[in-house]
Write a protein that holds these residues in place. Structure first.
Motif: not given
Ligand code: SAM
Length: 310
Positions: A10-15, A21-26, A46-48, A85-88
């Motif tokens: 944390f913060p989650p590395p850009p890699a 692009g948009p970050l989407v969580l399901e 980017n889908i998490l 922990n995975l989303v800034a």
């Protein structure tokens, strides 16, 4: 890519995510067919995907690999841990929750995901006007979630009909055959909780260097170690081929449950006692408390501590 607690930074590395692009969580993707559908429709997202069931994670991973999806990351564990922990902060564009476990009994309501505290926390991770889309067959949970979001004062709620694409998940198809009705709600962020929600604190690998003779452990009584925010339970001991011990330990703390190994193993200066790297555990307060307990226990068995780091 499958993410474990110990592989998070944390913060989650850009890699961590493959593209801008948009970050989407399901949350709770089950067999992953909805994840796959949105990943293909929106290659720029980017889908998490987060799922707590190990069986579902392995089935969905097979699907994502077979379909060659490059824009999906999978976290096996709790949704709130992943969010924290995975989303800034301010990074999330959208969250999908399809057919969440409804916990229908009143006394189990506290297990529901979509409640006030969750909405407050979600507001810290969503971008302005980001939204959570809920689809469910459970009328009472649908109403409950709306009340909770409104009570947070941080979300505007709309209830359009469910999009057709949300009614093709495994559970949607199952409930369709039973003739159930479907409900949908869009929770759009209109404010943000001022309380920051920092990621779970991590600690350097706790360990100690000890000297003496390791005891012959014929019987090991389960040890319960309590610490602020959780418990660690050392359940079993196994002798290693190199003359040390592994202690199977279950650490349970906020949004995170880890089964890990503590070890007491011979090293050039005596015995190294600490957290084993096996399984890539996350070094947390609970792990520190468990190592501290183990060092104390070994001292009580006659070993001396030369050096400690925790
Ligand atoms: C009823 S199933 C729905 C699965 C899928 N969305 C569908 O529509 O077919 C709910 C899923 O959410 C997962 N789940 C429930 N609560 C969760 C949480 N807090 N974090 C991660 N996964 C969760 C469960 O393991 C289960 O796979």
């Amino acid at each position: 890519m499958l993410l474990h607690p110990g592989s998070t930074e944390f913060p989650p590395p850009p890699a961590l995510y493959p593209q801008e692009g948009p970050l989407v969580l399901e949350v709770g993707f089950g067999d992953g067919r909805f994840t796959s559908q949105i990943a293909q429709q929106h290659p720029e997202w980017n889908i998490l995907g987060v799922e707590r069931s190990a069986g579902s994670v392995s089935r969905a991973l097979r699907r994502f690999r077979r379909e060659g999806l490059r824009n999906v990351r999978v976290y096996h564990g709790e949704a709130t841990f992943a969010l924290r922990n995975l989303v800034a902060p301010g990074r999330l564009y959208r969250v999908y929750v399809n057919f969440p476990d409804p916990w229908p009994k009143a006394k189990h309501e506290e297990h529901r995901l979509l409640q006030r505290a969750f909405f407050r926390r979600l507001s810290t991770r969503l971008q302005d006007s980001g939204a959570l889309w809920l689809t469910t067959d459970h009328l009472e949970y649908w109403q409950f979630a709306q009340n909770e979001a409104q009570a947070s004062g941080l979300f505007a709620v709309e209830t359009p009909p469910p999009p057709e694409s949300h009614l093709r998940t495994k559970y949607a198809l199952k409930w369709k055959t039973q003739g159930r009705s479907f409900y949908h709600a869009v929770f759009s962020k209109i404010g943000q909780d001022p309380t920051p929600w920092p990621p779970l604190e991590r600690y350097p690998m706790p360990h100690a260097l000890m000297q003496g003779t390791l005891p012959q452990i014929a019987v090991f009584e389960k040890a319960v170690v309590r610490f602020e925010g959780g418990t660690a339970v050392l359940t079993e001991v196994a002798r290693t081929l190199e003359g040390g011990y592994y202690f199977l330990t279950h650490v349970s703390e906020e949004d995170l449950v880890q089964d890990l190994l503590l070890e007491a193993r011979p090293s050039s200066h005596g015995f190294y006692v600490g957290l084993s790297r096996f399984g890539a555990p996350l070094s947390t307060l609970g792990v520190k408390a468990a190592v501290e307990w183990l060092v104390g226990w070994l001292e009580a068995q006659g070993l001396q501590t030369l050096q400690r780091s925790y």
